[in-house]
Design a protein around this motif. Structure first.
Motif: not given
Ligand code: ADP
Ligand code: ASP
Ligand code: MG
Length: 407
Positions: A172-175, A178-185
């Protein structure tokens, strides 16, 4: 009744309110009929805070003592979560690494788990308790406290899941996965429903923080089903799976970045057998991990040798390299800590040509200079000026993932 391991990362236990939320989530899972083992990270920011403290009292903190300090972060969150679960009227018991006996080697700060003794956990589960285990920590053969490296709670969770043959290990995490790239940026990043172990290992080793590399290796080795998901919602996240043929059709599944390396160049190294070994042996003996290496001999009988090391180690590396450079009569040493490594990862690269050329074109169009290149079967990495990281990620993501397939 299934045995489920749930791991909660730092942001999931960042505040007292979040800890109470997680306690409710854990209890709900238990009430739905499962046996639950929870593995917890330190509260967000705590490991960094402790590291800073260590550096305030000591220029080069002793590694054994630093691990004693760092392990305290997980002791606090483990105890708080157990208290919160008990307050909801459910029996729960906390265990630190040494109490279960999560035995590791003695490489402080990057210890590897050798075994997990499941006896006390099994007894607590039999007693109907929810078991809460401190992540990131273990003990070596001589009972010294060790830590597993940044992100190490992921590895604790998978190791515990493997030892107890759990049905699933939920990270369990804050996203949401796993996304295709860092969803934060990159706002156009897409969540992957599943990802192969091989791709996830490459993504983690080229900078995607979401899982520690060692946890993926263990998941593959012991066939532990891993589900990465959000601690804020109930939506399905990303499953780690064995590679299958359908995955080959996807050229690039992820774009990653790593700003934690520095580049060192030794100028005009005489081009003789044995010199590379003379340069890299002291670095290896100092336990510094070298990532990319480039060497190119020129016609004047010398060669420039460039390589990257973790930013945290570059000052130590420089002092070693400067000593060697003067012994071997190289012209000098330069360093650049303001670099970023940007990579594209995908098993489809094995069967498609022209991926590297397209990557270089996309970067060239933006005027981004490539300083180093390295490739593996399913990955291409380039080193660029750190200030272009976000731009590089966005254009590579647009070219390879949003417009899948057209080379
Ligand atoms: P935790 O504290 O839960 O262990 P981490 O910070 O270690 O969480 O990992 C989650 C973070 O990883 C996300 O907040 C996200 O910014 C970052 N991240 C980087 N690349 C990816 C990616 N490809 N997919 C998902 N998250 C990523
Ligand atoms: N607390 C440790 C860290 O910040 C371990 C973890 O969160 O997985 O790296
Ligand atoms: Mg993490």
């Amino acid at each position: 009744m299934a045995l489920v391991v749930q791991k909660y990362g730092g942001t999931s236990v960042a505040t007292v309110e979040r800890i109470k939320d997680i306690a409710r989530k854990v209890v709900a899972a238990k009430e739905s009929g499962h046996e639950i083992i929870v593995v917890v990270s330190a509260m967000a920011g705590e490991t960094n805070r402790l590291l800073t403290l260590a550096h305030q009292v000591s220029e080069a903190p002793d590694e054994r003592e630093r691990d004693v300090l760092l392990a305290s972060g997980e002791q606090v969150s483990t105890s708080l979560l157990t208290l919160a679960i008990r307050d909801l009227g459910h029996p729960a018991r906390s265990f630190l690494g040494h109490q279960i006996r999560i035995e590791t080697d003695n490489a402080y700060g990057k210890a590897r788990i050798k075994s997990v003794d499941s006896t006390r956990i099994i007894q607590a589960l039999k007693d109907g308790e929810i078991v809460v285990v401190a992540g990131f920590q273990g003990v070596d053969e001589e009972d010294n406290i060790t830590t597993l490296g940044r992100g190490g709670s992921d590895t604790s969770a998978v190791a515990v899941a493997a030892a107890l043959n759990a049905k699933v290990c939920e990270i369990y995490t804050d996203v949401e996965g796993v996304f295709t790239t860092d969803p934060d940026i990159c706002p156009t990043a897409k969540k992957l429903d599943r990802i192969s172990h091989e791709e996830m290992i490459e993504m983690a080793s080229t900078g995607a923080k979401v899982l520690q590399i060692r946890s993926i290796e263990l998941a593959k080795k012991f066939a532990v089903p891993v589900h990465v998901r959000s601690s804020f919602t109930d939506v399905q996240g990303t499953w780690l799976v064995e590679e299958d043929e359908s995955m080959d059709s996807v050229l690039v599944s992820g774009v990653t970045y790593d700003k934690d390396e520095a580049k060192i160049t030794i100028l005009r190294v005489p081009d003789r057998p044995g010199l590379a070994s003379q340069i890299f042996t002291p670095i290896a003996e100092a336990n510094i991990i070298v990532d990319m290496i480039i060497q190119n001999a020129s016609e004047d009988g010398t060669t420039d040798l460039t390589f990257t090391v973790p930013k945290a180690d570059y000052k130590k590396a420089i002092s070693l390299v400067e000593k060697t450079a003067s012994v071997i009569q190289a012209k000098g040493v330069t360093v650049d800590p303001h670099i970023a490594k940007v990579s594209i990862v995908g098993v489809g690269m094995r069967t498609h040509a022209g991926v590297a050329a397209k990557m270089f074109q996309v970067l060239a169009r933006e005027g981004i200079n490539i300083e180093m290149i390295s490739t593996s079967e399913i990955k291409i990495s380039v080193v660029i000026d750190e200030k272009y990281t976000e731009l590089a990620i966005r254009v590579l993501h647009a070219a390879f993932i949003e417009k899948q397939g057209n080379l």
